[in-house]
Design an enzyme around this catalytic site. Structure first.
Site, PDB file in Angstrom:
ATOM      1  N   HIS A 179       0.926  -1.278  -0.037  1.00 19.53           N
ATOM      2  CA  HIS A 179       0.035  -0.017  -0.001  1.00 19.53           C
ATOM      3  C   HIS A 179       0.848   1.249   0.027  1.00 19.53           C
ATOM      4  CE1 HIS A 179       0.485  -0.415   4.417  1.00 19.53           C
ATOM      5  NE2 HIS A 179       0.607   0.969   4.458  1.00 19.53           N
ATOM      6  N   ASP A 238       0.451  -7.615   1.311  1.00 18.31           N
ATOM      7  CA  ASP A 238       0.520  -6.189   1.373  1.00 18.31           C
ATOM      8  C   ASP A 238       2.116  -6.067   1.440  1.00 18.31           C
ATOM      9  OD1 ASP A 238       0.233  -3.481   1.658  1.00 18.31           O
ATOM     10  OD2 ASP A 238       0.065  -3.483   3.880  1.00 18.31           O
ATOM     11  N   SER A 286       4.674   2.246   8.120  1.00 20.74           N
ATOM     12  CA  SER A 286       4.308   0.973   7.376  1.00 20.74           C
ATOM     13  C   SER A 286       5.397   0.871   6.195  1.00 20.74           C
ATOM     14  CB  SER A 286       3.227   1.346   6.257  1.00 20.74           C
ATOM     15  OG  SER A 286       1.950   1.664   7.044  1.00 20.74           O
ATOM     16  N   ILE A 331      -6.800 -25.347  -4.554  1.00 19.72           N
ATOM     17  CA  ILE A 331      -7.300 -26.444  -4.598  1.00 19.72           C
ATOM     18  C   ILE A 331      -9.159 -26.299  -4.451  1.00 19.72           C
ATOM     19  CG2 ILE A 331      -5.749 -28.328  -4.197  1.00 19.72           C
ATOM     20  CD1 ILE A 331      -6.967 -28.539  -1.276  1.00 19.72           C
ATOM     21  N   GLY A 332      -9.376 -25.281  -3.881  1.00 18.00           N
ATOM     22  CA  GLY A 332     -10.904 -24.785  -3.661  1.00 18.00           C
ATOM     23  C   GLY A 332     -11.589 -25.363  -2.555  1.00 18.00           C
ATOM     24  N   GLY A 360     -12.327 -24.805   5.330  1.00 18.10           N
ATOM     25  CA  GLY A 360     -12.686 -25.757   6.425  1.00 18.10           C
ATOM     26  C   GLY A 360     -12.080 -25.156   7.695  1.00 18.10           C
TER      27      GLY A 360
END
Length: 354
Positions: A98, A128, A202, A259-260, A263
């Site tokens: 940022h 970031d 930052s 892998i989608g 859990g």
């Protein structure tokens, strides 16, 4: 009664002082070597982190991002400021995404007075992190220690350029580790500290009392949530920042496996019911219908135990293992489904999410 207590306390202190004077080996465990008279010299003790600051501070740079004005494309105006950390003699600098996200030109100012235009090597919005590079000789490099593990209670120093006042060092402790509640989707674990981190800090360094890089300062809780708070700031662990830097240098961007699956950690009660050998597994709550896991036949309520033969240790470890997998490779995932173990092969895709 009071006089008896005071007499007992006084006798105890006198006995302790006599023991320290009579037995030098006891003294070395509780007092520095240069203290010879614990009674008269105790007031001269002074705690200072000057050595740590002197080692680390020269490698923490000021970063000024400049942008062309809409009215005149030939004019550059400074539109943001931040800090960065030189981590290599080759001139690589780690800072926050940022800090430089909207910059048309990036200027780096070293503490020895040198100023250089920086090349943007690459950036990763999710963590970031941005990597810059400058040319120069005898560049100061911050002390690095890959074996250091951040622990709650460790003393840390935050070094940066708050509000463009000039390099400033603040002091605190590590308040917590593994904080993921302020990251997008909870996909990143932060170090929480009470060392002050303000605008301009930052991208600066969070270091330990040896001056070694612990993390990259990234936000205060107030900046992240718009709440007025004090003593709650966050830093990206150095281990993660270093991993992202190496990926960017190697590929120009961060390539992550996907892998989608989503859990949650199984509870200790569930682990006991399933058997302690399954402790650390996660229960599948959701499956991306267009992802590799759905194509491989994963179902909600499956319990993941191992990935590519590696035993997992909770949700965070699954994310770390999967993101390190190269897209296109096929891995075997051991799951527990309705009390039976089965192995499901999954072909890893590339994670294109921001």
């Amino acid at each position: 009664m009071l006089s008896f207590l005071l007499r007992s306390v006084g006798l105890g202190l006198a006995t302790a002082a006599l023991l320290l004077l009579a037995v030098p080996s006891l003294r070395t465990n509780v007092l520095p070597d240069n203290i010879t008279d614990p009674i008269s010299d105790i007031s001269s003790l002074q705690v200072s982190f000057n050595d740590a600051v002197r080692k680390a501070a020269p490698a923490v740079v000021n970063i000024y991002s400049r942008k062309y004005t809409e009215e005149d494309r030939s004019k550059l105006l400074t539109q943001g400021l931040g800090s960065g950390v030189i981590v290599s003699e080759k001139g690589y600098i780690i800072t926050n995404y940022h800090v430089v996200a909207q910059a048309d030109q990036i200027i780096v100012a070293l503490q020895d007075g040198r100023v250089a235009a920086a090349q943007l090597v690459g950036k990763d919005r999710r963590t970031d992190i941005a990597i810059l590079r400058i040319e120069g000789t005898n560049l100061p490099v911050i002390p690095l220690n890959s074996n250091y593990k951040a622990k709650v209670g460790d003393i840390v120093l935050a070094i940066g350029n708050p509000y463009n006042l000039g390099q400033t060092t603040t002091f605190g402790i590590i308040s917590a580790t593994g904080r993921s509640s302020i990251s997008a989707g909870g996909r990143q674990a932060f170090i929480q500290t009470d060392a002050a981190i303000n605008e301009g800090n930052s991208g600066g360094a969070l270091v330990n009392t040896r001056g070694e890089l612990v993390g990259i300062n990234t936000a205060s809780f107030q900046q992240a949530t718009d709440l007025e708070t004090y003593g709650i700031s966050f830093a990206i662990p150095y281990s993660l920042a270093n991993l992202i830097m190496n990926k960017i240098i190697a590929d120009g961007r961060v390539i992550r496996g996907y892998i989608g699956l989503d859990g949650q950690d199984i509870t200790s009660v569930t682990a006991r019911l399933l058997g302690n050998e399954h402790l650390g597994g996660i229960i599948v709550l959701g499956v991306d219908p267009n992802g590799p896991a759905a194509q491989a036949g994963f179902q909600a309520q499956d319990i993941i135990l191992k990935i590519d033969g590696q035993k997992i240790n909770g949700r965070q470890s699954v994310m770390e293992i999967v993101t390190e997998l190269r897209p296109g490779t096929t891995v075997d995932i051991l799951v527990l489904r309705k009390g039976e173990e089965l192995t499901i092969p999954v072909t890893v895709a590339e994670d294109t999410r921001e």
